[in-house]
Design a protein around this motif. Structure first.
Motif, mmCIF file in Angstrom:
data_model
loop_
_atom_site.group_PDB
_atom_site.id
_atom_site.type_symbol
_atom_site.label_atom_id
_atom_site.label_comp_id
_atom_site.label_asym_id
_atom_site.label_seq_id
_atom_site.Cartn_x
_atom_site.Cartn_y
_atom_site.Cartn_z
ATOM 1 N N GLY A 147 0.836 -1.343 0.034
ATOM 2 C CA GLY A 147 0.212 0.014 -0.102
ATOM 3 C C GLY A 147 0.742 1.326 0.111
ATOM 4 O O GLY A 147 1.785 1.237 0.377
ATOM 5 N N LEU A 148 0.154 2.266 -0.461
ATOM 6 C CA LEU A 148 0.846 3.667 -0.624
ATOM 7 C C LEU A 148 0.708 4.192 0.630
ATOM 8 O O LEU A 148 -0.197 3.695 1.678
ATOM 9 C CB LEU A 148 0.336 4.411 -1.650
ATOM 10 N N VAL A 149 1.391 5.547 1.028
ATOM 11 C CA VAL A 149 1.082 6.032 2.453
ATOM 12 C C VAL A 149 0.729 7.550 2.121
ATOM 13 O O VAL A 149 0.934 8.080 0.887
ATOM 14 C CB VAL A 149 2.519 6.075 3.152
ATOM 15 N N ASN A 150 0.405 8.346 3.394
ATOM 16 C CA ASN A 150 0.291 9.597 3.221
ATOM 17 C C ASN A 150 1.231 10.523 3.395
ATOM 18 O O ASN A 150 2.441 9.894 3.642
ATOM 19 C CB ASN A 150 -0.834 9.843 4.195
ATOM 20 N N GLN A 151 1.066 11.579 2.963
ATOM 21 C CA GLN A 151 2.668 12.531 2.897
ATOM 22 C C GLN A 151 3.145 12.811 4.196
ATOM 23 O O GLN A 151 4.227 12.861 4.454
ATOM 24 C CB GLN A 151 2.230 13.942 2.388
ATOM 25 N N GLY A 152 2.249 12.670 5.242
ATOM 26 C CA GLY A 152 2.922 12.665 6.799
ATOM 27 C C GLY A 152 3.936 11.585 6.788
ATOM 28 O O GLY A 152 4.970 11.904 7.645
ATOM 29 N N ILE A 153 3.633 10.374 6.538
ATOM 30 C CA ILE A 153 4.481 9.184 6.624
ATOM 31 C C ILE A 153 5.822 9.591 5.842
ATOM 32 O O ILE A 153 6.828 9.176 6.426
ATOM 33 C CB ILE A 153 3.694 7.933 6.475
ATOM 34 N N SER A 154 5.336 10.031 4.702
ATOM 35 C CA SER A 154 6.777 10.360 3.814
ATOM 36 C C SER A 154 7.500 11.271 4.707
ATOM 37 O O SER A 154 9.065 11.147 4.448
ATOM 38 C CB SER A 154 6.292 11.036 2.437
ATOM 39 N N ALA A 155 7.032 12.143 5.060
ATOM 40 C CA ALA A 155 7.841 13.508 5.976
ATOM 41 C C ALA A 155 8.641 12.831 6.896
ATOM 42 O O ALA A 155 9.592 12.816 7.270
ATOM 43 C CB ALA A 155 6.839 14.395 6.398
ATOM 44 N N GLU A 156 7.926 11.718 7.497
ATOM 45 C CA GLU A 156 8.687 10.840 8.877
ATOM 46 C C GLU A 156 9.769 10.037 8.096
ATOM 47 O O GLU A 156 10.816 10.330 8.782
ATOM 48 C CB GLU A 156 7.607 10.142 9.382
ATOM 49 N N PHE A 217 0.890 12.015 13.029
ATOM 50 C CA PHE A 217 0.418 11.008 11.830
ATOM 51 C C PHE A 217 0.833 9.662 12.435
ATOM 52 O O PHE A 217 0.937 8.673 11.493
ATOM 53 C CB PHE A 217 1.439 11.155 10.723
ATOM 54 N N TYR A 218 1.076 9.465 13.539
ATOM 55 C CA TYR A 218 1.467 8.166 14.452
ATOM 56 C C TYR A 218 0.252 7.051 13.691
ATOM 57 O O TYR A 218 -0.985 7.371 13.937
ATOM 58 C CB TYR A 218 1.264 7.978 15.870
ATOM 59 N N ILE A 229 11.144 4.949 11.688
ATOM 60 C CA ILE A 229 10.214 6.269 11.962
ATOM 61 C C ILE A 229 10.410 6.452 13.386
ATOM 62 O O ILE A 229 10.059 5.679 14.361
ATOM 63 C CB ILE A 229 8.838 6.072 11.582
ATOM 64 N N GLN A 230 10.313 7.588 13.572
ATOM 65 C CA GLN A 230 10.797 8.118 15.424
ATOM 66 C C GLN A 230 9.619 8.906 15.559
ATOM 67 O O GLN A 230 9.314 9.479 16.695
ATOM 68 C CB GLN A 230 12.203 8.951 15.489
ATOM 69 N N TRP A 231 8.835 9.378 14.591
ATOM 70 C CA TRP A 231 7.422 10.055 14.980
ATOM 71 C C TRP A 231 7.801 11.617 15.569
ATOM 72 O O TRP A 231 7.517 11.909 16.541
ATOM 73 C CB TRP A 231 6.622 9.223 15.923
ATOM 74 N N ARG A 232 8.353 12.105 14.695
ATOM 75 C CA ARG A 232 8.862 13.608 14.944
ATOM 76 C C ARG A 232 7.996 14.694 14.285
ATOM 77 O O ARG A 232 8.393 15.953 14.562
ATOM 78 C CB ARG A 232 10.231 13.692 14.448
ATOM 79 N N VAL A 233 7.202 14.280 13.229
ATOM 80 C CA VAL A 233 6.667 15.265 12.477
ATOM 81 C C VAL A 233 5.158 15.749 13.157
ATOM 82 O O VAL A 233 4.354 14.507 13.669
ATOM 83 C CB VAL A 233 6.105 14.768 11.209
ATOM 84 N N THR A 234 4.794 17.033 13.509
ATOM 85 C CA THR A 234 3.636 17.380 14.187
ATOM 86 C C THR A 234 3.129 18.313 13.381
ATOM 87 O O THR A 234 3.675 18.938 12.419
ATOM 88 C CB THR A 234 4.198 18.012 15.482
ATOM 89 N N ALA A 235 2.107 19.015 14.056
ATOM 90 C CA ALA A 235 1.191 19.908 13.409
ATOM 91 C C ALA A 235 2.007 21.258 13.315
ATOM 92 O O ALA A 235 2.074 22.071 12.468
ATOM 93 C CB ALA A 235 0.060 20.337 13.974
ATOM 94 N N GLY A 236 2.969 21.314 14.171
ATOM 95 C CA GLY A 236 3.689 22.644 14.257
ATOM 96 C C GLY A 236 4.885 22.654 13.442
ATOM 97 O O GLY A 236 5.335 23.917 13.021
ATOM 98 N N ASN A 237 5.375 21.584 12.918
ATOM 99 C CA ASN A 237 6.533 21.560 12.000
ATOM 100 C C ASN A 237 5.978 20.996 10.613
ATOM 101 O O ASN A 237 6.925 20.453 9.706
ATOM 102 C CB ASN A 237 7.866 20.878 12.535
ATOM 103 N N SER A 238 4.849 21.118 10.439
ATOM 104 C CA SER A 238 4.075 20.954 9.230
ATOM 105 C C SER A 238 3.414 22.346 8.502
ATOM 106 O O SER A 238 3.055 23.106 9.338
ATOM 107 C CB SER A 238 3.341 19.675 9.199
ATOM 108 N N SER A 239 3.311 22.077 7.436
ATOM 109 C CA SER A 239 2.394 23.372 6.931
ATOM 110 C C SER A 239 0.813 23.045 7.290
ATOM 111 O O SER A 239 -0.010 22.183 7.398
ATOM 112 C CB SER A 239 2.419 23.637 5.340
#
Length: 384
Positions: A147-156, A217-218, A229-239
């Motif tokens: 399966g493909l993933v969403n962009q948040g996972i790609s950012a991670e 995006f956990y 993945i260390q789950w570092r992407v948040t609403a604050g460091n995303s657009s």
């Protein structure tokens, strides 16, 4: 070959893309129409001379469906003889519109084209136009059985691959807000009523303040699939989700001179690439290499660079790959602060880049945009 030049570039302020946002009560057709009409009126342009209007829009459903470019042309009161077409290259849709517009002029097909973009994410959230997507293509499922993933996972995945820790992402995000807070956007913003500022900028944002936000995006299944993945992407460091529209008036150099207009910049070189659809957002790296190779311009000749801040990890990965002065990358802040109104972002970034070069006297500017599905556009312009 005919030279394609940018005569003007404007955008609406960025509104929060949620109910209650400053632009959330607007109809997307009307919002884009206001920008188109203003671009024509600012130069007393005979609208019958417009050969085409090309608009980027990602969520082409609901009020944004049925060729929003054509609907906006009519809503703007432009002649019925002016056509319009709507383009979806995901986040780079209006950047691609600018490419197609400029290339049609360079090929001698058109003389006057408006490239533009629109997205009202408050009423057209991501996923609205994906009903049934991915359920019918057995060939796609065969190629990507996991399966493909969403962009948040790609950012991670990018954060993990480039060794970016949480503090790196939050510091970069805070810098985006600080730069945007200090910038003067008066030359590029078209007020909508009394709304004349970017609602998405948060002055005083600090890395410390962002550090308390949890991962956005956990997913337990994804965590098992990608243990790195260390789950570092948040609403604050995303657009953020954003509402907005933008437009660029593009002409042949000859038509510009005949009308007595001042060209701001010329299109120098273009590139578009495909990339891994799982990691998805890394196409900006090969796209940058390609546009520099095609143009003959060296990295150290660039005076200003716009790397779309879909996520902090994307821009930071690009900065690791290209040894440039970081102060010339997103010098007015980026999408983390200014928002990412998907279909509008390409011409929004181009508007900001043109105005930055014009205000500083820089010569060459580069714009790169990562895109859903694993693609990227790169545009190199030269200030005139």
């Amino acid at each position: 070959m005919t030279t394609a030049v940018i005569v003007d570039a404007i955008r609406t302020p960025s509104g929060r893309g949620k109910p209650g946002g400053a632009l959330s009560g607007e109809h997307p057709v009307d919002l884009l129409a206001v920008v188109l009409r203003s671009l024509v009126d600012r130069h007393d342009l005979d609208p019958t001379t417009i050969d085409d209007v090309m608009a980027g829009c990602v969520t082409q459903s609901g009020m944004q469906a049925v060729n929003i470019a054509r609907n906006a042309v009519l809503a703007a009161g432009l002649p019925e003889t002016v056509p319009g077409t709507t383009i979806d290259r995901q986040c780079g849709s209006s950047q691609q519109a600018a490419h197609f517009a400029a290339q049609s002029i360079m090929a001698g097909v058109n003389d006057v084209v408006i490239a533009c973009g629109i997205e009202l994410m408050s009423s057209h959230p991501i996923g609205q136009a994906t009903l049934g997507y991915g359920t019918t293509s057995s060939l796609l499922n065969d190629r990507y059985p996991a399966g493909l993933v969403n962009q948040g996972i790609s950012a991670e995945l990018i954060a993990a691959r480039w060794g970016l820790d949480r503090d790196d992402l939050d510091v970069f995000a805070a810098l985006s807000h600080a730069r945007a807070s200090a910038a003067d956007f008066s030359n590029e913003i078209l007020p909508i009523g009394e709304f004349n500022h970017d609602e998405t900028i948060r002055p005083g944002t600090t890395a410390e303040g962002l550090s308390g936000l949890g991962p956005a995006f956990y997913d337990a299944e994804i965590a098992a699939r990608f243990p790195e993945i260390q789950w570092r992407v948040t609403a604050g460091n995303s657009s953020p989700l954003t509402d907005g529209a933008s437009a660029v008036l593009i002409m042949s150099e000859e038509r510009t001179a005949a009308l007595g207009l001042r060209p701001l910049a010329r299109f120098h070189s273009f590139a578009v690439v495909g990339s891994d659809p799982i990691e998805m957002l890394t196409g900006i790296i090969p796209a940058t290499h390609r546009v520099l190779e095609r143009s003959g311009i060296r990295l150290d000749q660039l005076d200003s660079i716009e790397v779309n801040e879909a996520f902090a990890s994307v821009a930071l990965a690009w900065l690791q790959e290209f040894p440039v002065d970081p102060t010339i990358v997103n010098p007015r802040g980026g999408a983390i602060a200014l928002g990412h109104a998907l279909g509008s972002s390409g011409t929004r970034l181009l508007t900001t880049l043109v105005n930055q070069l014009d205000s500083t006297g820089g010569r060459y500017g580069l714009q790169v945009m990562c895109e859903g599905g694993g693609m990227a556009n790169a545009t190199l312009i030269e200030r005139l």
